[in-house]
Design a protein around this motif. Structure first.
Motif, PDB file in Angstrom:
ATOM      1  N   UNK A   1       0.847  -1.222   0.135  1.00 13.20           N
ATOM      2  CA  UNK A   1      -0.069  -0.197   0.000  1.00 13.20           C
ATOM      3  C   UNK A   1       0.833   1.438   0.013  1.00 13.20           C
ATOM      4  N   UNK A   2       2.116   1.185   0.464  1.00 16.59           N
ATOM      5  CA  UNK A   2       2.935   2.273   0.605  1.00 16.59           C
ATOM      6  C   UNK A   2       3.820   2.509  -0.761  1.00 16.59           C
ATOM      7  N   UNK A   3       3.475   1.754  -1.675  1.00 16.35           N
ATOM      8  CA  UNK A   3       4.292   1.935  -2.979  1.00 16.35           C
ATOM      9  C   UNK A   3       4.278   3.218  -3.498  1.00 16.35           C
ATOM     10  N   UNK A   4       5.267   3.727  -4.079  1.00 13.99           N
ATOM     11  CA  UNK A   4       5.352   5.071  -4.490  1.00 13.99           C
ATOM     12  C   UNK A   4       5.629   6.033  -3.288  1.00 13.99           C
ATOM     13  N   UNK A   5       5.651   5.568  -1.968  1.00 13.36           N
ATOM     14  CA  UNK A   5       5.582   6.411  -1.019  1.00 13.36           C
ATOM     15  C   UNK A   5       6.619   6.229   0.025  1.00 13.36           C
ATOM     16  N   UNK A   6       6.206   6.454   1.285  1.00 15.50           N
ATOM     17  CA  UNK A   6       7.155   6.250   2.692  1.00 15.50           C
ATOM     18  C   UNK A   6       6.561   5.306   3.459  1.00 15.50           C
TER      19      UNK A   6
ATOM     20  N   UNK B   1      15.782  -8.001   8.492  1.00 15.77           N
ATOM     21  CA  UNK B   1      16.155  -9.281   7.705  1.00 15.77           C
ATOM     22  C   UNK B   1      14.906  -9.233   6.580  1.00 15.77           C
ATOM     23  N   UNK B   2      13.619  -9.134   6.879  1.00 17.01           N
ATOM     24  CA  UNK B   2      12.323  -9.070   6.164  1.00 17.01           C
ATOM     25  C   UNK B   2      12.581  -8.285   4.935  1.00 17.01           C
ATOM     26  N   UNK B   3      13.233  -7.047   5.087  1.00 16.95           N
ATOM     27  CA  UNK B   3      13.247  -6.037   4.228  1.00 16.95           C
ATOM     28  C   UNK B   3      14.453  -6.267   3.258  1.00 16.95           C
ATOM     29  N   UNK B   4      15.432  -7.051   3.478  1.00 16.48           N
ATOM     30  CA  UNK B   4      16.709  -7.195   2.802  1.00 16.48           C
ATOM     31  C   UNK B   4      16.660  -7.316   1.277  1.00 16.48           C
ATOM     32  N   UNK B   5      15.662  -8.368   0.901  1.00 16.39           N
ATOM     33  CA  UNK B   5      15.457  -8.546  -0.669  1.00 16.39           C
ATOM     34  C   UNK B   5      14.690  -7.168  -1.222  1.00 16.39           C
ATOM     35  N   UNK B   6      13.791  -6.711  -0.677  1.00 12.54           N
ATOM     36  CA  UNK B   6      12.920  -5.641  -1.144  1.00 12.54           C
ATOM     37  C   UNK B   6      13.880  -4.380  -1.281  1.00 12.54           C
ATOM     38  N   UNK B   7      14.768  -4.017  -0.395  1.00 11.10           N
ATOM     39  CA  UNK B   7      15.724  -2.807  -0.508  1.00 11.10           C
ATOM     40  C   UNK B   7      16.768  -3.132  -1.376  1.00 11.10           C
ATOM     41  N   UNK B   8      17.187  -4.164  -1.526  1.00 11.58           N
ATOM     42  CA  UNK B   8      18.369  -4.473  -2.469  1.00 11.58           C
ATOM     43  C   UNK B   8      17.840  -4.966  -3.988  1.00 11.58           C
ATOM     44  N   UNK B   9      16.712  -5.626  -3.875  1.00 13.04           N
ATOM     45  CA  UNK B   9      16.326  -5.854  -5.284  1.00 13.04           C
ATOM     46  C   UNK B   9      15.211  -5.113  -5.993  1.00 13.04           C
ATOM     47  N   UNK B  10      14.585  -4.242  -5.299  1.00 14.50           N
ATOM     48  CA  UNK B  10      13.267  -3.434  -5.656  1.00 14.50           C
ATOM     49  C   UNK B  10      12.179  -4.310  -5.908  1.00 14.50           C
ATOM     50  N   UNK B  11      12.053  -5.589  -5.387  1.00 15.11           N
ATOM     51  CA  UNK B  11      11.099  -6.203  -5.644  1.00 15.11           C
ATOM     52  C   UNK B  11      10.785  -7.135  -4.284  1.00 15.11           C
ATOM     53  N   UNK B  12       9.302  -7.498  -3.892  1.00 18.75           N
ATOM     54  CA  UNK B  12       9.151  -8.032  -2.899  1.00 18.75           C
ATOM     55  C   UNK B  12       8.579  -9.461  -3.294  1.00 18.75           C
TER      56      UNK B  12
ATOM     57  N   UNK C   1       6.314  -9.056  -6.663  1.00 21.80           N
ATOM     58  CA  UNK C   1       5.505  -7.577  -6.901  1.00 21.80           C
ATOM     59  C   UNK C   1       6.470  -6.803  -6.646  1.00 21.80           C
ATOM     60  N   UNK C   2       6.441  -5.284  -7.482  1.00 19.96           N
ATOM     61  CA  UNK C   2       7.393  -4.501  -7.292  1.00 19.96           C
ATOM     62  C   UNK C   2       7.627  -3.848  -5.923  1.00 19.96           C
ATOM     63  N   UNK C   3       8.845  -3.193  -5.635  1.00 19.63           N
ATOM     64  CA  UNK C   3       8.941  -2.499  -4.393  1.00 19.63           C
ATOM     65  C   UNK C   3       9.706  -1.318  -4.674  1.00 19.63           C
ATOM     66  N   UNK C   4       8.799  -0.331  -4.592  1.00 19.70           N
ATOM     67  CA  UNK C   4       9.250   1.176  -4.614  1.00 19.70           C
ATOM     68  C   UNK C   4       8.792   2.001  -3.719  1.00 19.70           C
TER      69      UNK C   4
END
Length: 436
Positions: free
Chosen positions: A269-274, A292-303, A315-318
């Motif tokens: 839901x926070x996609x495109x925001x903060x 640890x849950x955020x490592x892949x999204x933060x590095x690879x820009x997907x979840x 899904x995209x992670x932005x």
């Protein structure tokens, strides 16, 4: 009323049913369920509810009529086509009931996940460039260290993760909110997305702030106002704030077994925001597990999310992720986790000079006259007792305490050494033995 025009990044209006990217079966079932659940009959009402243009709504209705699922209840003419009325046939009611037994979702047509991924690229938070002036305005009356904006600016403009740490009460939460305010632009949020035949609700009025836009007369076949896909909502960039209540399960798809529908997780839901994780270290989950849950999204820009069936999908992670903690990072993370967070910014308490500026500013706003003896007493007597450690929350606390005392005792609002002492007593709890 402020009315905003869609931007050049607007998702295009589907010219026909194929342009929606949805199967005819899915659209047919959503149409029938919507008409059944909401007792809709007029084309204008139906089009507005399923969020398709009127020509495409008519095209879908015609498909259902050919299948003997809908029948007209009023004449259809060129001049009144949008006000023509239809109702479900017995076969249509049966099909609606069957579809509802599989999923209670009805209303707006969803957007295919792939189409939304393309829209995310056009409105990515990584495309936002923040200026020093924007940050200064967004931070409002916060009195910040001179070098802080120089550290925050590049971090925010990069769209990468940020860790803010330091003693409590120094405005980490306010700074996080100021970062969101500095962005200022708007994006398009889908009401729902679909993947593998499943529909996931995304738009959430609690998270997303809709921006008013010009609306066409729904009776017109040729629309001239909002030239963007009605399956999206034009919104401020979203901000999701979580604190000690955050659990890892909140970052997974939520499946309602009664309605058999999915709700998007907070970070989607926070996609495109903060996404602000405040008070990190106060959650039931260990801070290391949360990061640890955020490592892949933060590095690879997907979840990676999972359906009820166990099927996993990307899904995209932005999202700009901001971690805020009162603990020193080395106490709650290992070095591998810290490397994954791109910016680490320490938020210290104010200097004595900045503290006095904040104190004077707060007193002026609250209408409490400054008193030299009271300020000298505060600086020379009280703060040495806590090793001259200043925090940004303290001026507001002390001023509000003195005002409350004066108002309660029916005295003019004023400042004095005696009132400083009484306010100070409420700011700290002395360590002492309690006799039981």
């Amino acid at each position: 009323m402020n009315v905003h025009s869609p931007t050049i990044n607007a998702p295009t209006v589907p010219r026909n049913l194929d342009d929606t990217g949805l199967t005819l079966v899915m659209m047919r079932d959503i149409l029938l369920k919507t008409m059944y659940r909401m007792s809709l009959s007029r084309i204008s009402e139906i089009a507005r509810t399923i969020c398709l243009p009127i020509p495409q709504t008519i095209e879908l209705i015609d498909q259902c009529r050919q299948g003997k699922l809908l029948e007209a209840t009023a004449s259809l003419t060129a001049n009144t086509s949008s006000e023509a009325s239809f109702q479900l046939t017995e076969a249509g009611k049966g099909r609606a009931m069957d579809a509802l037994s599989q999923s209670e979702y009805y209303g707006a047509m969803p957007v295919p996940l792939g189409s939304y991924a393309e829209q995310i690229k056009k409105q990515s938070i990584r495309n936002v460039q923040i200026t020093r002036r924007q940050l200064q305005i967004a931070m409002g009356d916060l009195i910040l260290p001179q070098n802080l904006l120089s550290e925050l600016g590049p971090a925010v403009s990069s769209g990468r993760s940020i860790l803010m740490y330091g003693p409590p009460g120094n405005g980490k939460s306010s700074i996080s909110n100021g970062i969101r305010a500095a962005m200022g632009d708007r994006i398009y949020v889908p009401r729902a997305v679909t993947h593998a035949g499943q529909i996931i609700s995304v738009y959430d009025p609690i998270v997303h702030t809709m921006v008013e836009t010009w609306e066409d007369d729904p009776n017109l076949l040729r629309q001239t106002g909002n030239r963007f896909d009605g399956r999206y909502v034009y919104c401020e960039r979203p901000t999701v704030i979580t604190g000690g209540e955050l659990t890892l399960s909140m970052l997974d798809l939520t499946f309602n077994p009664v309605s058999r529908t999915y709700q998007a997780p907070l970070q989607f839901k926070a996609t495109g925001g903060v996404f602000i994780i405040d008070d990190l270290g106060r959650q039931e989950e260990p801070p290391q597990s949360i990061v640890n849950r955020w490592i892949v999204p933060m590095e690879m820009n997907y979840d990676i999310l999972a359906l009820q069936s166990g099927e996993k999908f990307v899904v995209p992670f932005d999202t700009l992720v901001i971690f805020s903690t009162n603990f020193h990072p080395n106490e709650i993370f290992d070095q591998a986790a810290l490397r994954r967070i791109f910016y680490k910014i320490k938020i210290d308490g104010p200097s004595q000079q900045d503290f006095l500026k904040i104190f004077a500013l707060v007193a002026k706003k609250r209408g409490l006259p400054l008193d030299e003896d009271a300020i000298i007493h505060l600086i020379k007597t009280k703060y040495p007792s806590i090793h001259n450690i200043y925090a940004n929350y303290q001026p507001i606390f002390l001023v509000d305490q003195m005002i409350a005392i004066c108002d309660f005792e029916g005295k003019p609002r004023r400042m004095s050494p005696e009132l400083i002492d009484r306010a100070w007593k409420n700011m700290f709890v002395e360590t002492e033995e309690i006799v039981r």
